[in-house]
Structures are given as C-alpha cells and as structure tokens.
Design an enzyme around this catalytic site. Structure first.
Site, PDB file in Angstrom:
ATOM      1  N   ASP A  93       0.733  -1.108  -0.033  1.00 49.99           N
ATOM      2  CA  ASP A  93      -0.036  -0.044  -0.147  1.00 49.99           C
ATOM      3  C   ASP A  93       0.774   1.234  -0.131  1.00 49.99           C
ATOM      4  O   ASP A  93       0.247   2.416   0.317  1.00 49.99           O
ATOM      5  CB  ASP A  93      -0.994  -0.058   1.291  1.00 49.99           C
ATOM      6  N   ASP A 155      -7.019  -4.525  -5.349  1.00 51.63           N
ATOM      7  CA  ASP A 155      -6.466  -2.959  -4.789  1.00 51.63           C
ATOM      8  C   ASP A 155      -5.259  -2.685  -5.255  1.00 51.63           C
ATOM      9  O   ASP A 155      -5.058  -1.582  -5.375  1.00 51.63           O
ATOM     10  CB  ASP A 155      -6.683  -3.340  -3.175  1.00 51.63           C
TER      11      ASP A 155
HETATM   12  N1  GLY Z   1      -7.338  -1.573   0.051  1.00 49.02           N
HETATM   13  C1  GLY Z   1      -7.963  -2.118   1.131  1.00 49.02           C
HETATM   14  C2  GLY Z   1      -9.478  -1.886   1.038  1.00 49.02           C
HETATM   15  O1  GLY Z   1      -9.941  -1.490   0.100  1.00 49.02           O
HETATM   16  O2  GLY Z   1     -10.203  -2.276   2.264  1.00 49.02           O
END
Ligand code: GLY
Length: 374
Positions: A93, A155
C-alpha cells in the site's frame, strides 16, 4: 492553454464547503491517523496503516481549495509522519500512502523535498514484485508464508501509479515495466468474462503458476466485492493514462459498465454485488465515492466526447446521491460519508471510512479544480 472548467451542479460547492469544515474540525482533535468512524469518534492507526495518505490527502485538498496555510502546515506535518513508511517492506500500500501525501504535496507546493521519500517508497514497493508470476505480493512480509507470497489483490492496481511516477522521475523503466506487468496479470486473473472481478488471485510463489480466484473482504471467491471493483475501474484508468495502452482503457470502461448495470437505484453499492441479502444488506459508500472519482478520471481521458459526458454524468449523479442520502450532516459523526463497510467478513461495517471521505473530496475537486493533477 487556459483550462475552462465545465459547469457542475450547485450541490458540489455545498458539499465541498461541508467537507472542509469537517476536515478543519478533525484536524483540531486528531492525534493519530483516522481510519473508520462510528459512535461519534474516529478509530485510528498510529503509523497510518494503509490509510494514512487519505488523511494527508484531505488536508492537501483542503489547502488547495482554501489556500489557508493552517491546512498546508498540517498537511506537511502529517505527511512527515508517514515518511518512515518509505522503508516498509510489509505492505503493497505504499502507493496509497505516498501518492496522497508526498507526491500530492509536491504537486501542490512544488517543494522537491517531497520527492526523495516517495522514490524510496517506490524502490521498497518494487521488492514485492514476483517476477515469475508477474504480480505484486499484497500482504505479509517479503519472506512470509507461501500463501502470503503468492497472493495478489485487486486493490494493488491503485498502488501502481507510484511506480509510473518513479519511472518518470528517474528515467528508469523498471518501475513502470513491473506496474504494466502486474496490470496485465490482474486483467487476466481477477477480471471475469462478465467484467466482475475477484478480490484475490492466488499463485504458486515459486513457479508463478496461477492457482485460483479467492476473496478476503468480499462474499466469496466467485462474487464481486464492490470496493474492489471500484479500485479496478480507477486503477485501470490510471494505467491507461500512464501507458496509452487501449487494453487498459477498454478494461476500465467495461469494469465501469459492470458497476453501472448493478448499482441500486440510489447508486451506492451494497458491500458485495452478489450478496443474497440485498436489499437488506449493508452498503459501502466508499465504493461509490471511489467509483465516482474513477469515472471522472475516465471521462478526462476519453477522446470520445459522448463517452466522456456519460462517465461524467454518472459520476455526478453518484456524488449527488452520496451528498443527499449518505452525508453526516445533522449527526455527531466526524466523517463526511456514513455507511461504509471496511470488511463485512470481519464484522466491520456501517461506519464512516477515511478513504470514502477522501475519494468524495477528490471527485469534487476533479469537478471544481480540473487543473490539479489527481
Ligand atoms: N485496500 C484495502 C481496502 O480497500 O479495504
């Protein structure tokens, strides 16, 4: 060339004003990075978790709209708190964290000191690339279990833009090459024939062989988790912007059409498009906000004006519904949008989410300040 902002409906300025008031109020009380809100309070992540950039992003956008240096000073201070994460090898992330803190800060202030931590974050993120399977490892440490080392998630598409940016800054193609490789793998392994997506794709981490689709935050391996689908629309639009590859444009369009076909009448998706409890299940307002911002990006990238107008109209209608039906006006909640769902399988539902708020403000900013590169 002067930019001629298109017109937008009056609710946009009202919503922005409200978001800025709330951001100012939150700034006065928060001591740690907000993640989700319920019972009138933020629940926070000390090191920023994966969401710290959404709070710094809100501060930077509040500064862009107001030119109030209180917001600039705060954005700088909170951005600095995320800087140690440039060396964090345990998460994919880093894009969310550094794009909405350091890179946005650099774009809005021109201060080149923001670049070095973001470049280091891109180098750190690069270490998660599995060259055999051509994907970025989503979760867990680099030397994690085979299951961790073999997991890709939808994601991650949102973290690729950091790599494209790093290639532009350094002239080194390797960052963009791995981003493109991951995006192609994601298209092949997460997207289905009907343009729904799986949350997870599992691989053998040694050979790179694809094993199966799965989920963590969605309903099942075969269902479509609504926030993941929204990340996919937005992420493939970014990939098209950075590469000009029409495959990614086509993907973003088709993934968007899937959402639009399946949205309920008020345009805010249930947490999973395939929940058998619909219409008696929880929504995810953050998925709607992310989709709206992604659609506005898509609208900006379309050469075809009719398509661009359609994405823009869909986005505006969604934002208006969020504002009319999901905003916290008249409640004690510190978030802008109510009724997000962080992870229903983990029992985390029906609350505010900082990434819902950020994407709502980002979308409003795309409408009102198209000159800002978002
Ligand atoms: N990227 C983690 C979520 O969308 O929960």
């Amino acid at each position: 060339m002067p930019i001629h902002p298109e017109t937008f409906p009056p609710f946009v300025q009202d919503a922005l004003a409200y978001c800025i008031v709330l951001t100012r109020r939150n700034l006065a009380t928060l001591t740690s990075f907000p993640e989700f809100a319920k019972c009138g309070a933020w629940f926070c992540a000390d090191d920023g978790g994966w969401v710290g950039g959404h709070w710094t992003g809100l501060l930077w956008l509040a500064y862009a709209h107001t030119r109030d240096h209180t917001f600039e000073r705060a954005a700088r201070a909170w951005t600095a708190r995320l800087a140690p994460r440039q060396h964090d090898t345990t998460t994919h992330d880093l894009g969310f964290l550094f794009e909405l803190s350091h890179i946005l800060g650099w774009k809005l202030t021109g201060d080149a000191a923001f670049k070095a931590p973001a470049l280091q974050a891109a180098r750190t993120l690069s270490r998660r690339f599995n060259a055999q399977g051509k994907f970025f490892q989503a979760w867990g440490p680099l030397e994690g279990t085979p299951r961790e080392r073999g997991r890709a998630i939808i994601d991650t598409l949102m973290n690729l833009d950091l790599l494209f940016w790093a290639s532009k800054e350094t002239g080194e193609p390797r960052f963009a090459d791995s981003a493109i490789a991951h995006a192609r793998t994601a298209l092949q392994r997460h997207a289905r024939a009907d343009w729904s997506t799986s949350h997870v794709a599992d691989f053998d981490p040694e050979t790179g062989a694809f094993i199966r689709q799965d989920t963590a935050q969605g309903l099942s391996a075969t269902s479509c988790w609504s926030r993941g689908q929204a990340w996919a629309v937005y992420g493939f639009a970014e990939c098209y912007r950075e590469t000009g590859d029409a495959t990614f444009l086509d993907a973003a369009r088709n993934l968007a059409k899937y959402c639009l076909r399946r949205l309920p009448p008020d345009r805010v998706p249930y947490w999973d498009y395939d929940s058998p409890l619909i219409p008696n299940d929880v929504r995810d307002s953050s998925a709607a906000a992310i989709l709206a911002s992604g659609l506005l990006l898509l609208a900006k990238l379309e050469a075809d004006s009719a398509r661009a107008a359609r994405w823009r109209a869909e986005a505006i209608a969604t934002l208006e519904s969020l504002w009319n039906n999901y905003s916290s006006r008249g409640t004690p909640e510190p978030c802008v949008l109510l009724r997000g769902t962080r992870s229903k399988p983990e029992g985390s539902l029906d609350h505010g989410l900082i990434y819902g708020d950020y994407n709502f403000v980002e979308a409003l900013t795309r409408l009102t300040k198209p000159e800002i590169e978002l």
